[in-house]
Enzyme design. Structure first.
Site: not given
Ligand code: XMP
Length: 592
Positions: A58, A86, A230, A376
């Site tokens: 992050g 991080y 979708d 996806k």
């Protein structure tokens, strides 16, 4: 093989705001282990039962107020933990090590020198290339930890306490540029955390069909379909699970669709079965509501509300199905995460899958989202398995609000302004800068489109000029830029017609030349810019992307561009063809 739905998955990825969080999750699933994302501040009790925890990278600094944190009790759950970037710093910080700002950052390729053996690096040894993206670094490991490897600028690039099965790496094993990245993740899953294979994206159809039968409990399913991948895959699964008597699909023609779209969608659904599909014509309602509106967020809200209004009317009318129905949606995993509020992101644009009407259906247990756990590419795989056509599965994403957010409007008359670097055009577009939304004018470069470094130049112009978030270059025009101005312009049949024509030309030429295979998406945008005789211009926005979160502007081959310009400038009222050179960030993919 099933997903452990309703229980804690074997692996949980804790989100600390990094752009790679989804990538980690996907890579772990590709290795055959189902995993899900949770906010980093999750209660440790909710992780009980998982075998491994991955703490993502992050952008924050662990020692700053308000930075994403974890409850240190997660290190005592007995699960294996892997901190990435991080995540490694958080681990060091909470367990008694030290984290400091580095002398200099390390971004991109680096060489990792392994200095100690550990199960995380089983089968991997010596020196190999890795991908880094950090400024802060661990400067002292916690008690009981050993340093496992270093790079030239980072003396603690990997660390571990093997007895407690706690591991940290400063680099990113999840990106393709890290050599042995998949082996390292695989070692963590199977060698360290003791996971079993429980996920195969190519074997989800039967599981989901069973789930649909259970969730609908004898009720029928109604879908609003868009023609996108979708909603079509989700609908097809329901059709297979429940049979043609119990599913209905409705396509709302908003008048904001591309040329030939209604016919395409009709063809797809009629080939799936007779009598299961209908078109609702609502063009007047949408265009009426958009009259005189310029602001992008207002447009999105109006379209969202009009859509819900049409949905509500239809669902309540009982015209297409009796009242014994549930609503189906094609929501996929990244949308589930964003709407669930776990992503630590500013609102850049409004999302539509959780508007008030849908929330009410959720409360009444009348919503099913068969794809909500999939990415996806997993949905595409499923679509292939279901026998859907390559034409459909290979379609570029198209935004829900349709051409409305590609047809820019203006309230006033204003000329372009000469700057040292180019022309400032009084047409504003949405951007994302420093993780926040911006809405600023665009810079037009009159020359230089063919220069090799033009995209880099555009990037530095945006960084150097405070007032803009986008740069376009002129490809062809009827008139010189100094004569251009904006004039009041809204969404109307004439302008939508121009945009639709331009979009159809670009799509056809891209398809014929095969260029559509080289881009992830290719929006065509109409902007009110030009002299009175030719009041609109088009912007071509071909981009590369993996997930739409970041994008790189792509060059159009010169011969193709020249054909496009020739056909586009023959459209009545069109002034110029411009090429968007802006990456995301700082620009968004769509202009609004
Ligand atoms: P931006 O413009 O935010 O877009 O960089 C990222 C991706 O999302 C698509 N997009 C949408 N899709 N409803 C959608 O279904 C929307 O309201 C919407 N807005 C943007 C956009 O086309 C790109 O692929």
């Amino acid at each position: 093989m099933s997903s452990p739905r309703g229980t804690v998955p074997q692996i949980v990825v804790l989100d600390t705001g990094g752009q790679y969080c989804h990538l980690i999750t996907r890579k772990i699933r590709d290795l055959g282990v189902y995993c899900e994302i949770r906010p980093s501040e999750i209660e440790p009790a909710q992780l009980e039962g998982c075998r491994g925890i991955v703490i993502s990278g992050g952008p924050a600094s662990v020692y700053e107020d308000g930075s994403p944190q974890v409850d240190p009790a997660i290190f005592k759950l007995g699960a294996a933990v892997l901190g990435i970037c991080y995540g490694q710093q958080l681990m060091a910080w909470h367990l008694g090590g030290e984290v400091r700002k580095g002398q200099r950052g390390e971004y991109g390729l680096a060489w990792l020198e392994l200095s100690a053996a550990a199960p995380l690096f089983e089968g991997v040894s010596g020196r190999f290339s890795i991908w880094m993206s950090h400024r802060d670094t661990v400067t002292a490991v916690p008690p009981e930890f050993a340093v496992l490897g270093q790079t030239e600028t980072c003396s603690i690039a990997a660390m571990a306490d093997p007895a407690r099965r706690l591991y940290g790496v400063q680099f990113h094993p999840e990106v393709v540029h890290t050599e042995h990245g998949m082996e390292i993740l695989s070692n963590f899953l199977f060698g360290v955390a003791g996971c079993e294979r429980d996920w195969n994206p190519r074997a989800q159809a039967l599981r989901i069909e069973q789930e649909i039968r259970e969730a609908t409990a004898g009720r029928n399913v109604f879908f609003f379909v868009s023609g996108g991948v979708d909603s079509t895959v989700a609908f097809t699964l329901c059709l297979k699970a429940l049979g043609p008597e119990r599913v209905r699909a409705l396509y709302v023609d908003t008048g904001l669709m591309r040329e030939g779209e209604t016919e395409f969608v009709t063809g797809v659904f009629e080939s799936l079965g007779q009598g299961i599909f209908a078109v609702e014509h609502a063009e007047e309602r949408f265009l009426g509501a958009l009259q005189g509106v310029t602001d992008p967020e207002k447009k999105r809200h109006i379209i969202g509300e009009a859509f819900v209004g049409v949905q509500q009317t239809i669902l309540e009318s009982g015209h297409y199905l009796d009242r014994n129905w549930v609503l189906g949606q094609g929501t996929i995993y990244p949308d589930t995460i964003e709407s669930g509020g776990t992503a630590k992101a500013d609102l850049i644009k409004t999302h539509h899958n959780r508007v008030a009407g849908i929330q009410k259906l959720i409360a009444e247990n009348r919503l099913i989202e068969p794809l909500r756990l999939l990415y996806k590419d997993e949905v595409r795989e499923l679509g292939r398995e279901l026998g859907l056509s390559a034409d459909l599965l290979g379609r570029h994403p198209f935004p829900g609000p349709g051409l409305a957010i590609r047809c820019l409007c203006s309230e006033q008359r204003a000329p372009v302004e000469r700057l040292e670097q180019g022309w400032l055009a009084p047409v504003r577009s949405v951007g994302v800068q420093g993780d926040s939304r911006s809405y600023r004018p665009v810079l037009v470069l009159e020359e230089g489109l063919a220069d090799a470094g033009i995209h880099e130049r555009a990037g530095s112009l945006i960084n150097g000029l405070a007032g803009i978030n986008r740069v376009v270059a002129l490809a062809a025009s009827h008139t010189p830029v100094c004569d251009w101005e904006t004039r009041p312009a809204w969404i109307d049949a004439l302008r939508l017609g121009r945009l639709r024509r331009a979009d159809a030309i670009v799509r056809r030429l891209c398809h014929e030349s095969g260029f559509d295979q080289h881009v992830w998406q290719f929006p065509v945008v109409l902007i009110p810019l030009g002299p009175a005789a030719h009041p609109d211009s088009v912007v071509l926005r071909p981009i590369h992307s993996v997930d739409g979160m970041t994008a790189r502007a792509v060059s159009i081959p010169p011969a193709l561009l020249s054909r496009m310009c020739g056909e586009l400038l023959a459209i009545d009222g069109l002034n110029a063809v411009l090429i968007d050179l802006t990456n995301k960030p700082p620009g968004t993919i769509e202009w609004e």
